[in-house]
Design an enzyme around this catalytic site. Structure first.
Site, short mmCIF file in Angstrom:
data_model
loop_
_atom_site.label_atom_id
_atom_site.label_comp_id
_atom_site.label_asym_id
_atom_site.label_seq_id
_atom_site.Cartn_x
_atom_site.Cartn_y
_atom_site.Cartn_z
N ASP A 37 0.87 -1.19 0.00
CA ASP A 37 0.00 0.00 0.00
C ASP A 37 0.90 1.23 0.00
OD1 ASP A 37 -1.80 2.15 0.87
OD2 ASP A 37 -3.21 0.54 1.30
N VAL A 103 -11.12 2.24 -3.25
CA VAL A 103 -10.77 1.65 -4.55
C VAL A 103 -11.69 0.46 -4.77
CG1 VAL A 103 -8.98 0.60 -5.97
CG2 VAL A 103 -8.36 2.40 -4.33
N HIS A 107 -10.32 -6.07 -2.39
CA HIS A 107 -8.97 -6.32 -1.86
C HIS A 107 -9.02 -6.51 -0.36
CE1 HIS A 107 -9.77 -2.01 -1.94
NE2 HIS A 107 -9.05 -1.93 -0.84
N HIS A 109 -6.61 -5.95 3.12
CA HIS A 109 -5.46 -5.25 3.70
C HIS A 109 -4.84 -6.13 4.79
CE1 HIS A 109 -6.85 -1.02 2.55
NE2 HIS A 109 -7.98 -1.68 2.44
P1 5GP Z 1 -9.86 0.83 0.39
O1 5GP Z 1 -10.12 2.19 0.98
O2 5GP Z 1 -10.50 0.72 -0.96
O3 5GP Z 1 -10.18 -0.31 1.31
O4 5GP Z 1 -8.30 0.72 0.21
C1 5GP Z 1 -7.61 1.23 -0.88
C2 5GP Z 1 -6.15 1.27 -0.48
O5 5GP Z 1 -5.41 1.52 -1.63
C3 5GP Z 1 -5.82 2.38 0.54
O6 5GP Z 1 -5.25 1.81 1.69
C4 5GP Z 1 -4.85 3.27 -0.21
O7 5GP Z 1 -3.82 3.72 0.61
C5 5GP Z 1 -4.34 2.36 -1.31
N1 5GP Z 1 -3.96 3.04 -2.54
C6 5GP Z 1 -4.63 4.05 -3.15
N2 5GP Z 1 -4.02 4.39 -4.30
C7 5GP Z 1 -2.95 3.56 -4.41
C8 5GP Z 1 -1.93 3.42 -5.40
O8 5GP Z 1 -1.88 4.12 -6.42
N3 5GP Z 1 -1.00 2.46 -5.18
C9 5GP Z 1 -1.02 1.65 -4.08
N4 5GP Z 1 -0.05 0.75 -3.96
N5 5GP Z 1 -1.97 1.75 -3.12
C10 5GP Z 1 -2.92 2.70 -3.30
#
Ligand code: 5GP
Length: 145
Positions: A37, A103, A107, A109
Protein backbone atom coordinates in the site's frame (compact mmCIF):
# COMPACT_ATOMS: atom_id res chain seq x y z
CA UNK A 1 -20.93 5.06 -4.91
CA UNK A 2 -23.56 2.34 -4.32
CA UNK A 3 -22.55 -1.23 -3.49
CA UNK A 4 -24.07 -2.52 -6.75
CA UNK A 5 -22.43 -0.04 -9.17
CA UNK A 6 -20.74 -1.53 -12.26
CA UNK A 7 -17.03 -2.41 -12.15
CA UNK A 8 -14.82 0.39 -13.48
CA UNK A 9 -12.05 -1.25 -15.57
CA UNK A 10 -9.92 1.87 -15.11
CA UNK A 11 -9.85 1.78 -11.30
CA UNK A 12 -6.36 2.18 -9.87
CA UNK A 13 -5.88 -1.52 -9.01
CA UNK A 14 -7.01 -2.63 -12.47
CA UNK A 15 -4.40 -0.26 -13.87
CA UNK A 16 -1.75 -1.68 -11.53
CA UNK A 17 -2.71 -5.21 -12.63
CA UNK A 18 -2.32 -4.21 -16.28
CA UNK A 19 1.08 -2.65 -15.50
CA UNK A 20 -0.09 0.81 -16.53
CA UNK A 21 0.99 2.37 -13.26
CA UNK A 22 3.78 1.25 -10.96
CA UNK A 23 3.35 -0.69 -7.74
CA UNK A 24 5.79 -2.34 -5.38
CA UNK A 25 4.94 -6.00 -5.87
CA UNK A 26 5.56 -8.56 -3.11
CA UNK A 27 4.52 -11.73 -4.93
CA UNK A 28 2.02 -12.91 -7.49
CA UNK A 29 0.78 -15.92 -9.38
CA UNK A 30 -1.79 -16.29 -12.14
CA UNK A 31 -4.66 -15.70 -9.68
CA UNK A 32 -3.56 -13.02 -7.19
CA UNK A 33 -1.20 -10.11 -6.64
CA UNK A 34 0.19 -8.90 -3.30
CA UNK A 35 1.65 -5.38 -3.34
CA UNK A 36 2.57 -2.64 -0.90
CA UNK A 37 0.00 0.00 0.00
CA UNK A 38 1.54 3.30 -1.06
CA UNK A 39 -0.20 5.10 1.83
CA UNK A 40 0.69 2.58 4.55
CA UNK A 41 -1.26 2.70 7.80
CA UNK A 42 1.68 0.92 9.43
CA UNK A 43 5.06 -0.37 8.26
CA UNK A 44 4.47 -3.42 6.05
CA UNK A 45 0.87 -2.66 4.98
CA UNK A 46 0.16 -5.06 2.09
CA UNK A 47 -2.84 -5.31 -0.25
CA UNK A 48 -4.05 -8.52 -1.91
CA UNK A 49 -6.12 -8.44 -5.11
CA UNK A 50 -7.54 -11.03 -7.47
CA UNK A 51 -6.21 -10.99 -11.02
CA UNK A 52 -9.18 -12.88 -12.42
CA UNK A 53 -12.22 -11.40 -10.69
CA UNK A 54 -13.77 -8.03 -11.42
CA UNK A 55 -15.66 -8.07 -8.13
CA UNK A 56 -15.95 -4.65 -6.55
CA UNK A 57 -16.60 -5.96 -3.06
CA UNK A 58 -17.31 -9.02 -0.95
CA UNK A 59 -20.91 -9.30 -2.17
CA UNK A 60 -20.13 -9.93 -5.82
CA UNK A 61 -16.95 -12.05 -5.73
CA UNK A 62 -17.03 -15.59 -7.08
CA UNK A 63 -16.46 -18.14 -4.25
CA UNK A 64 -13.43 -19.66 -5.98
CA UNK A 65 -11.74 -16.27 -6.44
CA UNK A 66 -12.54 -15.41 -2.82
CA UNK A 67 -11.00 -18.67 -1.62
CA UNK A 68 -7.81 -17.93 -3.54
CA UNK A 69 -7.75 -14.36 -2.25
CA UNK A 70 -8.12 -15.28 1.41
CA UNK A 71 -5.57 -18.11 1.09
CA UNK A 72 -3.15 -15.60 -0.47
CA UNK A 73 -3.90 -13.18 2.37
CA UNK A 74 -3.07 -15.86 4.93
CA UNK A 75 0.15 -16.81 3.10
CA UNK A 76 1.21 -13.16 2.91
CA UNK A 77 0.28 -12.46 6.56
CA UNK A 78 2.47 -15.38 7.65
CA UNK A 79 5.38 -13.89 5.68
CA UNK A 80 4.72 -10.40 7.10
CA UNK A 81 4.83 -11.80 10.64
CA UNK A 82 7.98 -13.79 9.92
CA UNK A 83 9.75 -10.87 8.24
CA UNK A 84 8.70 -7.91 10.40
CA UNK A 85 7.80 -9.56 13.73
CA UNK A 86 4.74 -7.44 14.57
CA UNK A 87 2.97 -8.35 17.81
CA UNK A 88 -0.32 -8.51 15.94
CA UNK A 89 -1.90 -7.61 12.63
CA UNK A 90 -5.24 -6.56 11.22
CA UNK A 91 -6.98 -7.90 8.14
CA UNK A 92 -9.26 -5.18 6.79
CA UNK A 93 -11.70 -5.24 3.92
CA UNK A 94 -14.05 -2.32 3.19
CA UNK A 95 -17.27 -2.44 1.16
CA UNK A 96 -18.84 0.58 -0.51
CA UNK A 97 -18.00 4.22 -0.07
CA UNK A 98 -20.11 4.41 3.08
CA UNK A 99 -18.17 1.40 4.35
CA UNK A 100 -14.84 3.20 3.93
CA UNK A 101 -13.86 1.69 0.55
CA UNK A 102 -11.93 4.00 -1.77
CA UNK A 103 -10.77 1.65 -4.55
CA UNK A 104 -13.55 -0.44 -6.05
CA UNK A 105 -11.66 -3.63 -6.93
CA UNK A 106 -12.06 -6.13 -4.07
CA UNK A 107 -8.97 -6.32 -1.86
CA UNK A 108 -7.80 -7.37 1.58
CA UNK A 109 -5.46 -5.25 3.70
CA UNK A 110 -2.79 -6.71 5.98
CA UNK A 111 -1.77 -4.09 8.55
CA UNK A 112 0.98 -5.18 10.98
CA UNK A 113 0.60 -3.80 14.52
CA UNK A 114 3.00 -3.01 17.34
CA UNK A 115 1.73 -1.78 20.70
CA UNK A 116 4.01 1.28 20.73
CA UNK A 117 3.30 2.38 17.13
CA UNK A 118 -0.08 3.99 16.52
CA UNK A 119 -1.80 2.97 13.31
CA UNK A 120 -2.38 5.80 10.85
CA UNK A 121 -5.93 6.52 9.75
CA UNK A 122 -7.43 4.83 6.70
CA UNK A 123 -7.15 7.37 3.86
CA UNK A 124 -5.04 9.73 6.00
CA UNK A 125 -1.57 8.17 5.88
CA UNK A 126 1.30 9.90 4.07
CA UNK A 127 2.70 8.44 0.86
CA UNK A 128 5.71 6.15 1.39
CA UNK A 129 8.96 6.29 -0.56
CA UNK A 130 9.17 3.54 -3.21
CA UNK A 131 12.66 2.52 -2.01
CA UNK A 132 11.40 1.97 1.54
CA UNK A 133 8.43 -0.04 0.24
CA UNK A 134 10.71 -2.13 -2.00
CA UNK A 135 12.96 -2.97 0.96
CA UNK A 136 9.93 -4.10 3.00
CA UNK A 137 8.48 -6.05 0.06
CA UNK A 138 11.80 -7.86 -0.41
CA UNK A 139 11.92 -8.85 3.27
CA UNK A 140 8.32 -10.10 3.13
CA UNK A 141 8.89 -11.97 -0.13
CA UNK A 142 12.00 -13.65 1.32
CA UNK A 143 9.85 -14.94 4.21
CA UNK A 144 7.19 -16.58 2.02
CA UNK A 145 6.68 -20.32 2.45
P1 5GP B 1 -9.86 0.83 0.39
O1 5GP B 1 -10.12 2.19 0.98
O2 5GP B 1 -10.50 0.72 -0.96
O3 5GP B 1 -10.18 -0.31 1.31
O4 5GP B 1 -8.30 0.72 0.21
C1 5GP B 1 -7.61 1.23 -0.88
C2 5GP B 1 -6.15 1.27 -0.48
O5 5GP B 1 -5.41 1.52 -1.63
C3 5GP B 1 -5.82 2.38 0.54
O6 5GP B 1 -5.25 1.81 1.69
C4 5GP B 1 -4.85 3.27 -0.21
O7 5GP B 1 -3.82 3.72 0.61
C5 5GP B 1 -4.34 2.36 -1.31
N1 5GP B 1 -3.96 3.04 -2.54
C6 5GP B 1 -4.63 4.05 -3.15
N2 5GP B 1 -4.02 4.39 -4.30
C7 5GP B 1 -2.95 3.56 -4.41
C8 5GP B 1 -1.93 3.42 -5.40
O8 5GP B 1 -1.88 4.12 -6.42
N3 5GP B 1 -1.00 2.46 -5.18
C9 5GP B 1 -1.02 1.65 -4.08
N4 5GP B 1 -0.05 0.75 -3.96
N5 5GP B 1 -1.97 1.75 -3.12
C10 5GP B 1 -2.92 2.70 -3.30
Amino acid sequence: MPLQAPYDPDNIFARILRGEIPAVRVWEDEHVLAFMDVFPQSEGHVLIVSKTSTARNLLDVEPEALARLIAATQRTARAVVKALAPEGFQIMQFNGEAGGQTVFHLHFHIVPRWPDRPMKGHGHAPMAEPEALRALADRIAAALD
